[in-house]
Design an enzyme around this catalytic site. Structure first.
Site, mmCIF file in Angstrom:
data_model
loop_
_atom_site.group_PDB
_atom_site.id
_atom_site.type_symbol
_atom_site.label_atom_id
_atom_site.label_comp_id
_atom_site.label_asym_id
_atom_site.label_seq_id
_atom_site.Cartn_x
_atom_site.Cartn_y
_atom_site.Cartn_z
ATOM 1 N N LYS A 192 0.834 -1.218 0.000
ATOM 2 C CA LYS A 192 0.000 0.000 0.000
ATOM 3 C C LYS A 192 0.861 1.257 0.000
ATOM 4 O O LYS A 192 0.473 2.276 -0.565
ATOM 5 C CB LYS A 192 -0.952 0.009 1.211
ATOM 6 N N LYS A 252 -2.907 -10.186 -6.872
ATOM 7 C CA LYS A 252 -4.248 -10.582 -6.422
ATOM 8 C C LYS A 252 -5.328 -9.654 -6.981
ATOM 9 O O LYS A 252 -5.083 -8.461 -7.223
ATOM 10 C CB LYS A 252 -4.300 -10.636 -4.897
ATOM 11 N N LYS A 261 -10.434 -4.940 -5.153
ATOM 12 C CA LYS A 261 -11.579 -4.088 -5.484
ATOM 13 C C LYS A 261 -11.170 -2.645 -5.764
ATOM 14 O O LYS A 261 -11.968 -1.860 -6.252
ATOM 15 C CB LYS A 261 -12.673 -4.180 -4.403
HETATM 16 P P1 ATP Z 1 -8.468 -3.160 -1.131
HETATM 17 O O1 ATP Z 1 -8.307 -3.310 -2.612
HETATM 18 O O2 ATP Z 1 -9.328 -2.037 -0.688
HETATM 19 O O3 ATP Z 1 -7.170 -3.218 -0.376
HETATM 20 P P2 ATP Z 1 -9.270 -5.915 -0.988
HETATM 21 O O4 ATP Z 1 -9.995 -6.187 -2.255
HETATM 22 O O5 ATP Z 1 -7.908 -6.479 -0.828
HETATM 23 O O6 ATP Z 1 -9.298 -4.382 -0.636
HETATM 24 P P3 ATP Z 1 -10.188 -6.427 1.698
HETATM 25 O O7 ATP Z 1 -11.272 -5.607 2.256
HETATM 26 O O8 ATP Z 1 -8.798 -6.043 2.099
HETATM 27 O O9 ATP Z 1 -10.239 -6.461 0.124
HETATM 28 O O10 ATP Z 1 -10.392 -7.967 2.013
HETATM 29 C C1 ATP Z 1 -11.533 -8.593 2.538
HETATM 30 C C2 ATP Z 1 -11.272 -10.078 2.599
HETATM 31 O O11 ATP Z 1 -11.150 -10.606 1.275
HETATM 32 C C3 ATP Z 1 -9.959 -10.451 3.303
HETATM 33 O O12 ATP Z 1 -10.159 -11.621 4.068
HETATM 34 C C4 ATP Z 1 -9.011 -10.723 2.187
HETATM 35 O O13 ATP Z 1 -7.993 -11.636 2.552
HETATM 36 C C5 ATP Z 1 -9.929 -11.340 1.150
HETATM 37 N N1 ATP Z 1 -9.422 -11.132 -0.195
HETATM 38 C C6 ATP Z 1 -9.147 -9.939 -0.777
HETATM 39 N N2 ATP Z 1 -8.716 -10.104 -2.034
HETATM 40 C C7 ATP Z 1 -8.701 -11.442 -2.255
HETATM 41 C C8 ATP Z 1 -8.338 -12.245 -3.373
HETATM 42 N N3 ATP Z 1 -7.916 -11.706 -4.501
HETATM 43 N N4 ATP Z 1 -8.451 -13.593 -3.272
HETATM 44 C C9 ATP Z 1 -8.885 -14.158 -2.119
HETATM 45 N N5 ATP Z 1 -9.251 -13.442 -1.024
HETATM 46 C C10 ATP Z 1 -9.157 -12.102 -1.080
#
Ligand code: ATP
Ligand code: LTN
Length: 329
Positions: free
Chosen positions: A114, A196, A199
């Site tokens: 980040k 990964k 969102k």
């Molecule tokens: P941001 O992009 O805002 O950092 P994010 O998409 O990584 O957010 P989070 O809110 O950080 O989402 O994650 C919510 C949950 O989803 C966490 O348990 C995280 O480990 C899981 N998660 C996020 N992205 C993935 C992915 N690509 N595959 C599997 N699990 C995921």
């Protein structure tokens, strides 16, 4: 069977993706069984660690809560709440920060990622983010924390903080463990399958949003990056292909061997269409339930108020104990 306390959270930084769903949210639903008692929350305080628009945050927080119910979280059985509504999390976070080493926080890969992504806003909140997350977990005495692979390191830090605090001040916290799905603990981006799915990706073709309609889902999979190998297989270095197969298994319940057999002699067109179809079937019921809940403002407000009250009761008990252990009360 042992009764387990479960806690997890998700940041309201946008509409969750297929990665969030397969990696975490679907598991949250499945864990509400047997004697388990689950707390689920929308981590709005964590969302402040990157620049935010207040109106957007308000809207996304509600929308995320509605989506969680649509994914199967049953608020009559599992308290569902907004993190900031339970002020005890932030208070406990201070105590935990005082037993967390900077060396530990320096090692957190999410902080490094980040910081690179938001180089103009490397704030202290981003740095101490895992301490607040440890507080979220430890304040409920959670045994298990269902998360995707990227959050495993943070849960491990919460374990270390709990053990250190207990050793220093006497038994106070349950030592938690992360729980990850067999398939899909790390769903990769469709345009950049070496990273990964996220969102907050700036390219919407890189992710499937949980609210994408079927035509969009089909189109995004069609554009997904794969490779030039002629045979569909799960193999080292074949990031795009592996990701599509993993999504297929996660949505159909098939094993990897079965999936690879299904696509023997097929090209990527067939695989992409089949994956899109499986994802659409999985997301459609969630989407219609989401729209129904968003239309019922009173219901959603009631759920979140009750959830926060139930959560706060437990949170206050742990906070009181932790304060008295360190000699403040
Ligand atoms: P941001 O992009 O805002 O950092 P994010 O998409 O990584 O957010 P989070 O809110 O950080 O989402 O994650 C919510 C949950 O989803 C966490 O348990 C995280 O480990 C899981 N998660 C996020 N992205 C993935 C992915 N690509 N595959 C599997 N699990 C995921
Ligand atoms: N940091 C997590 C969201 C989150 C969380 C938690 C997950 C905040 N508090 C407690 C599990 C337990 C994330 O970025 N996904």
């Amino acid at each position: 069977m042992d009764k387990k306390i479960i806690l997890s959270g998700i940041k309201p930084t946008g509409i969750p993706t297929l990665g969030n769903y397969i990696g975490a949210l679907r598991n949250w639903n499945l864990m509400q069984k047997d004697g388990n008692y689950c707390y689920y929350m929308v981590a709005d305080l964590h969302a402040l660690t990157v620049r935010n628009d207040p109106d957007e945050l308000r809207q996304q927080t509600r929308s995320m809560a509605a989506l969680l119910i649509a994914c199967g979280i049953d608020p009559d059985r599992s308290p569902l709440f907004i993190q900031s509504h339970v002020h005890q999390h932030a208070e406990l976070s201070w105590l935990l920060g005082c037993v967390t080493y900077m060396g530990e926080l320096n090692r957190m890969t999410q902080f490094k990622d980040k910081s690179a992504k938001h180089a103009d806003n490397i704030n202290a909140g981003l740095y101490t983010y895992p301490v607040l997350m440890a507080s979220d977990i430890l304040i409920y005495g959670a045994h298990q924390v269902p998360v995707g692979d990227d959050q495993k390191q943070h849960v491990e830090l919460a374990r270390n903080i709990a053990i250190r605090f207990n050793n220093a001040f006497g038994d106070t916290f349950v030592v938690p463990e992360p729980v990850m799905p067999k398939f899909g603990a790390r769903i990769m981006g469709l345009q950049d399958p070496e990273h990964k799915m996220s969102k907050t990706d700036t390219n919407p073709n890189g992710y499937i949003s949980m609210l994408d309609d079927p035509a969009v889902i089909t189109k995004k999979f069609k554009k997904a990056v794969t490779d030039c190998e002629p045979v569909i297989a799960y193999a080292e270095g074949r990031y795009g292909c592996n990701n599509l197969l993993t999504i297929f298994c996660a949505c159909t319940g098939k094993t990897m061997d079965e999936a690879v057999k299904d696509f023997e002699g097929c090209g990527y067109g067939r695989l992409k269409a089949a994956v899109a179809e499986a994802v659409i079937a999985e997301l459609e019921p969630v989407q219609s339930e989401y729209r129904r809940i968003m239309d019922d403002r009173e219901y959603l407000d009631g759920v979140l108020k009750k959830g926060a009250e139930q959560a706060a009761e437990k949170a206050q008990q742990t906070l009181d104990l932790a304060f008295s252990r360190v000699g403040i009360r």
